[in-house]
Write a protein that holds these residues in place. Sequence first.
Motif, PDB file in Angstrom:
ATOM      1  N   PRO A  72       1.017  -1.249  -0.049  1.00 30.94           N
ATOM      2  CA  PRO A  72       0.180  -0.064  -0.036  1.00 30.94           C
ATOM      3  C   PRO A  72       0.873   1.306  -0.092  1.00 30.94           C
ATOM      4  CG  PRO A  72      -0.701  -1.591   1.621  1.00 30.94           C
ATOM      5  CD  PRO A  72       0.432  -2.121   1.035  1.00 30.94           C
ATOM      6  N   GLY A  73       0.316   2.342  -0.791  1.00 32.05           N
ATOM      7  CA  GLY A  73       1.063   3.346  -0.986  1.00 32.05           C
ATOM      8  C   GLY A  73       2.458   3.536  -2.024  1.00 32.05           C
ATOM      9  N   GLY A 131       1.745   3.279  -4.883  1.00 24.51           N
ATOM     10  CA  GLY A 131       1.218   4.118  -5.958  1.00 24.51           C
ATOM     11  C   GLY A 131       0.511   3.137  -6.961  1.00 24.51           C
ATOM     12  N   SER A 136      -2.616   2.381  -7.622  1.00 23.63           N
ATOM     13  CA  SER A 136      -4.037   2.897  -8.309  1.00 23.63           C
ATOM     14  C   SER A 136      -3.567   4.080  -9.239  1.00 23.63           C
ATOM     15  CB  SER A 136      -5.034   3.216  -7.268  1.00 23.63           C
ATOM     16  OG  SER A 136      -4.565   3.755  -6.149  1.00 23.63           O
ATOM     17  N   ARG A 147     -10.810   5.488  -6.194  1.00 23.83           N
ATOM     18  CA  ARG A 147      -9.780   5.178  -6.898  1.00 23.83           C
ATOM     19  C   ARG A 147     -10.054   5.153  -8.459  1.00 23.83           C
ATOM     20  NH1 ARG A 147      -7.887   0.466  -6.481  1.00 23.83           N
ATOM     21  NH2 ARG A 147      -5.741   0.408  -6.081  1.00 23.83           N
ATOM     22  N   ASN A 156       8.459   3.394  -8.997  1.00 21.83           N
ATOM     23  CA  ASN A 156       7.409   4.570  -9.152  1.00 21.83           C
ATOM     24  C   ASN A 156       8.090   5.730  -8.345  1.00 21.83           C
ATOM     25  OD1 ASN A 156       5.076   5.746 -10.034  1.00 21.83           O
ATOM     26  ND2 ASN A 156       3.998   5.172  -8.179  1.00 21.83           N
ATOM     27  N   LYS A 157       7.328   6.987  -8.501  1.00 23.33           N
ATOM     28  CA  LYS A 157       7.626   8.163  -8.009  1.00 23.33           C
ATOM     29  C   LYS A 157       9.046   8.629  -8.335  1.00 23.33           C
ATOM     30  CE  LYS A 157       4.641   6.479  -4.126  1.00 23.33           C
ATOM     31  NZ  LYS A 157       4.253   6.823  -2.845  1.00 23.33           N
ATOM     32  N   ASP A 214      10.320  11.265  -9.658  1.00 23.11           N
ATOM     33  CA  ASP A 214       9.831  12.597  -9.995  1.00 23.11           C
ATOM     34  C   ASP A 214      10.262  13.617  -8.731  1.00 23.11           C
ATOM     35  OD1 ASP A 214       7.690  12.402  -8.178  1.00 23.11           O
ATOM     36  OD2 ASP A 214       6.598  11.339  -9.639  1.00 23.11           O
ATOM     37  N   LEU A 228      12.074  13.135  -5.218  1.00 22.76           N
ATOM     38  CA  LEU A 228      12.268  11.622  -5.146  1.00 22.76           C
ATOM     39  C   LEU A 228      13.256  10.986  -6.137  1.00 22.76           C
ATOM     40  CD1 LEU A 228       8.714  10.627  -3.915  1.00 22.76           C
ATOM     41  CD2 LEU A 228      10.535  10.474  -2.413  1.00 22.76           C
ATOM     42  N   SER A 237       7.003   7.467 -13.329  1.00 23.80           N
ATOM     43  CA  SER A 237       6.383   8.238 -12.499  1.00 23.80           C
ATOM     44  C   SER A 237       4.787   8.265 -12.840  1.00 23.80           C
ATOM     45  CB  SER A 237       7.033   9.851 -12.721  1.00 23.80           C
ATOM     46  OG  SER A 237       5.972  10.598 -12.039  1.00 23.80           O
TER      47      SER A 237
END
Length: 340
Positions: free
Chosen positions: A69-70, A72, A74, A113, A206-207, A209, A212, A247
């Motif tokens: 969870p968290g 990313g 969704s 979501r 992920n993330k 960007d 990060l 991202s």
Amino acid sequence: MTAETAPARTPDLDTLATRIADGERRALARAITLVESTRAEDRAKATALLQRLAGLKREALRIGLSGTPGVGKSTFIEAFGMSLTAQGLKVAVLAVDPSSTRTGGSILGDKTRMERLSREPNAFIRPSPSLSELGGVSRRTREAVALVEAAGFDVVLIETVGVGQSETMVAEMSDLFILLLAPAGGDELQGVKRGIMETADLILVNKADGDLKPAATRTCADYAGALRLLRKRPEDPEGFPKALMVSAIEENGLAEAWAEMTALADWRRETGHWARRRADQARGWFEAEVRQGLLARLTEDHRTRARMDALGAQVAEGAVSASQAASDILAALEKPHEKP
Ligand code: GDP
């Protein structure tokens, strides 16, 4: 279902099957509700429906996607799904979340979501059914996958939070398995189980960007290094499994990720690995159904269940050995209506 009741129900199922084959989302949703039902009558209908649709021999690219969870999921699925529907592909999203039994509701069923994707005519999103044990979730998901394939979807994303055995289960019903990770603070691998690393075809960090980005670059390099140390699998072309950065928010790296997925899928199709894996999965599904059916008979037939309870007590006391008791129960299963 008896011979007398079968003809009365047939037109219903025929209509439903036709509507699913035409790609009608409401019919598809109804059919998934049917396969989720545990009522014996619905089971019989679901089985008959799946049998009717099997003849269509439609195949989607089944992509399993896991991440805690968290990370990313969704956000990613929405952005990725939109990028696929923009290419004219039909995308279905199915969620597997056995852990939701603990909270009594479906975490992945949160209505807020994937709002954009859920309004997309070429997308179909089905949240995880709450309750039930892994075996039940597994069967329902496999059947839901078969239904969306029959409805003509090109890509099925099967999403799971990496809890317990749900990852393995999803990997076992997918053509490709993707692990979504978030950038790590330190340089240690984020406690990802080795087994899951070994199952992944693609690791997406992920993330990647803003602030990060440097951490994402490090994390991605760490995983790329770790993947290179894994034993090479025969079903992989050179360079796989891979780690890439994406991202979901900035929608960067999605096209690259899709290009890697299709390259891998094409390679596996051409080399026969795809067909072999599907055949193995189908055989595994059949065997799981038989196992589940036998277990159901043990718990549904009250006489067998009573016998099982009694034998269980004797085994607990040490009066009967476990293997003798099991053998007695299996013998009783063969003749369920004779008093053992
Ligand atoms: P899930 O629990 O795995 O489904 O994760 P969510 O999609 O709900 O995302 C969890 C949090 O991470 C949310 O606050 C998102 O806005 C954020 N998030 C998701 N994708 C990205 C991304 O690509 N970059 C950044 N910076 N944040 C993201």
